[in-house]
Design a protein around this motif. Structure first.
Motif, short mmCIF file in Angstrom:
data_model
loop_
_atom_site.label_atom_id
_atom_site.label_comp_id
_atom_site.label_asym_id
_atom_site.label_seq_id
_atom_site.Cartn_x
_atom_site.Cartn_y
_atom_site.Cartn_z
N THR A 331 13.00 14.05 4.55
CA THR A 331 14.15 14.06 5.43
C THR A 331 13.64 13.08 6.60
O THR A 331 12.38 12.66 6.56
N GLU A 332 14.40 12.02 6.92
CA GLU A 332 14.24 10.89 7.73
C GLU A 332 13.05 10.07 7.32
O GLU A 332 12.95 9.49 6.26
N GLY A 333 12.03 10.11 8.30
CA GLY A 333 10.90 8.94 7.81
C GLY A 333 9.98 9.75 6.76
O GLY A 333 9.52 8.75 5.92
N SER A 334 9.85 10.90 6.57
CA SER A 334 9.26 11.45 5.44
C SER A 334 10.00 11.19 4.02
O SER A 334 9.48 10.70 3.07
N GLY A 335 11.43 10.96 3.99
CA GLY A 335 12.18 10.54 2.84
C GLY A 335 11.70 9.00 2.61
O GLY A 335 11.59 8.41 1.23
N SER A 336 11.83 8.26 3.69
CA SER A 336 11.25 6.66 3.38
C SER A 336 9.79 6.68 2.88
O SER A 336 9.66 5.68 2.06
N TRP A 337 8.98 7.72 3.41
CA TRP A 337 7.55 7.62 2.96
C TRP A 337 7.79 7.80 1.23
O TRP A 337 6.53 6.97 0.65
N LEU A 338 8.66 8.57 0.76
CA LEU A 338 8.28 8.77 -0.65
C LEU A 338 9.04 7.93 -1.40
O LEU A 338 8.94 8.07 -2.68
N THR A 339 9.05 6.78 -0.73
CA THR A 339 9.77 5.30 -1.61
C THR A 339 8.68 4.53 -2.42
O THR A 339 7.60 4.79 -1.99
N LYS A 340 8.90 3.95 -3.16
CA LYS A 340 7.99 2.91 -3.92
C LYS A 340 7.40 2.02 -2.87
O LYS A 340 5.94 1.81 -3.10
N ASP A 341 8.07 1.49 -1.92
CA ASP A 341 7.66 0.57 -0.85
C ASP A 341 6.61 1.41 -0.04
O ASP A 341 5.77 0.68 0.55
N GLU A 349 13.39 2.33 -4.13
CA GLU A 349 12.96 1.24 -3.33
C GLU A 349 13.81 1.26 -2.05
O GLU A 349 15.02 1.54 -1.75
N LEU A 350 13.23 0.83 -0.87
CA LEU A 350 13.73 0.77 0.42
C LEU A 350 14.26 -0.54 0.43
O LEU A 350 13.86 -1.59 -0.11
N PHE A 351 15.40 -0.72 1.33
CA PHE A 351 15.94 -1.93 1.60
C PHE A 351 15.02 -2.78 2.60
O PHE A 351 14.60 -2.36 3.39
N GLU A 352 14.54 -3.94 1.99
CA GLU A 352 13.69 -4.75 2.92
C GLU A 352 14.35 -6.32 3.01
O GLU A 352 14.94 -6.67 2.25
N LEU A 412 18.24 3.05 1.24
CA LEU A 412 17.59 2.88 -0.01
C LEU A 412 18.68 1.99 -0.89
O LEU A 412 19.77 2.03 -0.82
N VAL A 413 18.09 1.15 -1.82
CA VAL A 413 18.75 0.39 -2.66
C VAL A 413 19.21 1.00 -3.91
O VAL A 413 18.46 1.66 -4.62
N GLU A 443 23.71 -5.14 7.10
CA GLU A 443 22.68 -5.01 5.94
C GLU A 443 22.94 -3.61 5.69
O GLU A 443 22.24 -3.11 4.54
N ALA A 444 23.45 -2.60 6.33
CA ALA A 444 23.67 -1.18 5.92
C ALA A 444 24.61 -0.98 4.92
O ALA A 444 24.49 0.12 4.11
N LYS A 445 25.75 -1.94 4.83
CA LYS A 445 26.79 -1.67 3.83
C LYS A 445 26.22 -1.54 2.44
O LYS A 445 25.39 -2.27 1.79
N GLY A 446 26.65 -0.38 1.78
CA GLY A 446 26.46 -0.25 0.60
C GLY A 446 24.83 0.50 0.13
O GLY A 446 24.84 1.06 -0.89
N MET A 447 24.12 0.72 1.34
CA MET A 447 22.97 1.24 0.87
C MET A 447 22.88 2.68 1.07
O MET A 447 24.05 3.26 1.59
N ALA A 448 22.18 3.28 0.23
CA ALA A 448 21.99 4.77 -0.07
C ALA A 448 21.31 5.49 1.30
O ALA A 448 20.12 4.86 1.43
N PHE A 449 21.81 6.55 1.62
CA PHE A 449 20.86 7.59 2.63
C PHE A 449 20.62 8.89 1.97
O PHE A 449 19.68 9.57 2.55
N ALA A 450 21.56 9.38 1.07
CA ALA A 450 20.99 10.46 0.27
C ALA A 450 20.84 10.36 -1.11
O ALA A 450 22.01 9.70 -1.86
#
Length: 490
Positions: A331-341, A349-352, A412-413, A443-450
């Protein structure tokens, strides 16, 4: 002086704005009753329509548009012409007057969005016959066709359906969860609905009627008995489209660098609201636990990422555990940490922003202005409009639209390599309430959060937005309940 101050506060002379009333449709399956009971504890007067009515100027929380909308007898009306008008308006207004994100805490606390309710407001007088709600509202609990011969069903859209599942496990019942919808005699049952087949619980045949009555009363759910498994549409009750869901063993990570705030919220959601016990594992003790003892590991948000928390061998062991059937929830930052990036744990992949060698003009910001300038880039807990794939087990029981509480700009992309379950709207205005800069909104439009990525026989679940913030913004909380209670079976 204090009495005069209080008198002025509750007087209609201090009324601001032109809202005459807020309306909440009578929905026995969502958080409506819970919200109204909370308001009544604060002496807010609630009225209930005794006849159908329509409003020409009914405003939508989704986009603020006005239209003519029909309401039904039994729907709830909260008028602003009452002493608690400041309290009511503060909690129900769609948007506050916010200039930028330089503020303390979150930027919205609109109740209909926080609880994902289909509410409305009007600037016209609600000319309809009403009655005052004077007693606490109680969620329905009943067993229909108690002497069923084939199965008992609990629709997963019900507010307390997860608690009912926890109690069924406690009572040692074999339970299945519907992977698709089904309908019978004009009623539709949602994906995820619980099915207790009498034939699969034959040893409890003598007590099953009494157990179902006890369950309905203790969990505040409606249980419906069926004499046949053949449905009119969708799946049949015993088809392969339903999956056995067994009680999982769940570990919740706690201690630094995991957020104690989010950990406490998650524990409260399961222990108090769901009445489903989970273990708490200190981050420093992770290397001493046997992963094979757990089916689900739940990681709260983390401060500054998780690099350095686990050794390479521990991370590889965690990957092996997922591949062998474990469900890892970030969840939250831990979910971001689980990405390829961030860690390479998954291929998600996280949006960059696009790389550029051009110097950012903000780098020259004067010290005295840094807080104001960089505050404009911050998303301080704002409601973003989102779409949900509620045919995915992660979102069973949720409506197709959702207000997600967004802190920060991670997203997430979407990719065909994983399941996109929740994403911010792709067109139009994405911000429903709060503050976000135009750049962040676009930038948020269309990005995934779940999202869910399959890894071997297991799954990695990403929930980048807090689904139960302070146990107040709880509209999305069914997703983390599904991740823990249903996903291991699917």
């Amino acid at each position: 002086g204090l009495l005069e101050y209080f008198g002025n506060a509750v007087s209609q002379s201090s009324q601001r704005g032109n809202t005459e009333a807020y309306i909440l449709p009578n929905n026995e399956n969502d958080y409506t009753y819970q919200v109204l009971n909370m308001l009544m504890k604060h002496n807010v007067q609630i009225e209930r329509a005794t006849e159908d009515f329509s409003l020409r100027d009914s405003y939508s929380y989704w986009d603020g548009s006005s239209s003519t909308r029909s309401f039904e007898a039994g729907d709830f009306i909260i008028k602003t012409d009452q002493p608690k008008h400041l309290f009511v308006n503060t909690l129900f207004r769609r948007q506050l007057e916010i200039e930028d994100s330089v503020m303390y805490d979150m930027a919205t606390w609109s109740i209909p969005m926080a609880y994902n309710l289909d509410g409305a407001w009007t600037t016209r007088d609600v000319g309809v016959s009403t009655e005052i709600v004077s007693e606490e509202l109680v969620y329905p609990s009943d067993v229909e066709n108690a002497g069923a011969q084939y199965a008992y069903v609990i629709d997963w859209e019900q507010r307390h359906a997860p608690k009912a599942l926890a109690k069924l496990w406690e009572m040692d019942y074999n339970v299945r969860s519907a992977g698709r919808y089904f309908s019978y005699e004009g009623k539709r049952y949602s994906e995820g609905s619980l099915i207790v087949l009498i034939g699969r619980n034959y040893e409890k045949r003598a007590q099953i009627q009494a157990d179902m009555r006890t369950l309905a009363e203790e969990a505040n759910v409606v249980i419906e008995g069926f004499d046949t498994g053949r449905m009119d549409a969708g799946m049949d009750l015993a088809s392969s489209d339903s999956e056995p869901v067994q009680k999982p063993e769940v570990a919740l990570m706690i201690d630094s660098p995991f957020s104690s705030y989010t950990a406490g919220q998650l524990w409260f959601l399961f222990d108090q609201w769901t009445e489903f016990g989970i273990d708490r594992i200190r981050s420093g003790s992770f290397n001493r636990i046997d992963l094979a003892e757990y089916d689900v590991i739940l990681m709260p948000g983390s401060w500054g990422g998780l690099n350095g928390v686990w050794s390479e061998s521990q991370i590889e062991g965690l990957k092996d555990w997922v591949r062998e059937g474990g469900v890892l929830i970030g969840t939250e930052g831990s979910g971001s940490w689980l990405t390829k990036d961030r860690s390479g744990f998954t291929n998600v992949e996280l949006f960059e922003e696009e790389d550029s060698t051009k110097v950012d003009e903000k780098a020259y910001t004067q010290y005295a202005h840094r807080e104001d300038v960089f505050g404009l880039d911050r998303i301080p807990g704002s409601a973003f409009k989102a779409h949900i794939d509620n045919t995915n087990p992660l979102a069973f029981g949720l409506p197709e639209t959702l207000y997600s509480l967004k802190f920060g700009d991670d997203g997430l992309v979407p990719s065909t390599d994983f399941q996109t379950v929740g994403y911010y709207v792709k067109e139009g205005e994405v911000l429903a309430s709060g503050y976000a800069s135009e750049e962040n909104r676009e930038e948020a439009k269309g990005m995934a959060f779940a999202a869910v990525e399959n890894m071997g026989s297991g799954k990695v679940v990403f929930l980048l937005d807090n689904t139960q913030y302070r146990m107040f913004w709880v509209g999305p909380s069914r997703m983390v309940q599904n991740a823990v209670m249903l996903l291991p079976g699917f």
